[in-house]
Design an enzyme around this catalytic site. Structure first.
Site, PDB file in Angstrom:
ATOM      1  CB  SER A 161      49.148  48.133  38.192  1.00 27.49           C
ATOM      2  OG  SER A 161      48.663  47.888  36.884  1.00 27.49           O
TER       3      SER A 161
ATOM      4  CE  LYS B 179      49.265  49.337  33.472  1.00 24.51           C
ATOM      5  NZ  LYS B 179      48.209  48.640  34.218  1.00 24.51           N
TER       6      LYS B 179
ATOM      7  CE  LYS C  33      47.540  51.198  42.039  1.00 17.33           C
ATOM      8  NZ  LYS C  33      48.344  50.260  41.217  1.00 17.33           N
TER       9      LYS C  33
END
Length: 299
Positions: free
Chosen positions: A102, A177, A245
């Protein structure tokens, strides 16, 4: 299967079960990990270990990545011992790179442009479903890339995914995502708030999934995280620093596109508070440790 050799970089919590599914589907798989023991643990399942990504690239037609962040992806692909280290275009065997990591959409597009110079197509294919989804082979994959590339690798991904959805060009999978993570992180934070409220109100928070079953609040996340927030000793399924993150990347994408995201902004601050409290390595359920300080008489 079709004679292709697969390479897989990053057999961690998610990657290791994904590799085992590939091996059970009779794929030839070469594996590499920065920590050799994690790759060597898959030898008994039939994997072959490569000493470096560049060594792996000399044997693999398709390379799949599942690493921590954009810097790690860049290092694995273009670093000193990366897939394309010292390679001339005509000597590169790798035809496609599939990135399950990701990372930001703009970083994905830059990496894809560099890979194209070596004749390799790039598919960003982040996953959702967690460790359980990887173990059960039921992951949801959001894919970005050229149609031909996505179509070519979909049968491979079928070894561990219940669904592969082509979202558009390179970077579209990563954007999807981010949408997923915006929903997931906000929901897990809301579940932590509900568990804290239940405890402070003197009721058994562990009964929430049963009480809410079939209602609008029922969800896989509710059934997964209430037990994790009310029981001790459960194995970690991921660290809060990963959520941080992702939410930082969501904030950057929101700024780039002018998208108001006040809920994601609040979650971002909550995760920064968690890090300041020393909880960066805590399980995803660690939201509860930020929000709930037990009081005398609390359930």
């Amino acid at each position: 299967m079709d004679g292709q050799v697969l390479g897989f970089c990053g057999p961690g919590l998610m990657g290791a079960p994904m590799i085992r599914h590939l091996l059970r589907a009779a794929h030839a798989v070469r594996v590499w990990n920065r920590t050799p023991a994690k790759a060597e643990a898959l030898i008994a399942d039939g994997a072959q270990v490569a000493a470096t990504p560049s060594a792996l690239a000399r044997e693999a037609d398709v390379v799949l990545l599942c690493v921590a962040d954009a810097a790690a992806v860049e290092q694995v692909v273009f670093g000193e011992h990366g897939l394309f280290a010292g390679a001339a275009r005509e000597s590169v065997r790798v035809r496609r790179i599939v990135d399950h990591s990701s990372i930001p959409p703009d970083a994905t597009r830059r990496l894809a442009e560099r890979a194209a110079a070596f004749g390799a197509g790039w598919v960003d294919a982040p996953v959702s479903g967690g460790v359980a989804g990887a173990q059960n082979g039921t992951l949801a994959i959001m894919a970005g890339g050229a149609s031909a590339d996505v179509e070519a690798i979909t049968p491979i991904l079928g070894a561990y995914a219940a669904r592969v959805t082509h979202m558009g060009g390179v970077g579209a999978g990563q954007t999807a995502k981010l949408c997923n993570q915006a929903i997931v992180t906000a929901t897990v934070a809301a579940i932590a708030e509900a568990v804290s409220l239940a405890r402070r109100s003197g009721i058994d928070a562990a009964k929430l999934p049963e009480a809410l079953a079939g209602g609008w609040a029922d969800s896989t996340l509710l059934r997964t995280f209430v037990p994790r927030m009310t029981q001790d000793g459960l194995e970690s399924i991921g660290a809060l620093k990963t959520f941080q993150k992702d939410v930082d990347t969501i904030a950057a994408a929101a700024a780039q596109t002018g998208t108001p995201m006040p809920v994601a902004g609040t979650v971002q601050q909550l995760l920064r508070l968690a890090a300041a409290m020393g909880l960066a390595q805590a399980d995803f359920s660690g939201f509860i440790d930020v929000l709930h300080t037990p009081r005398t008489g609390a359930a």
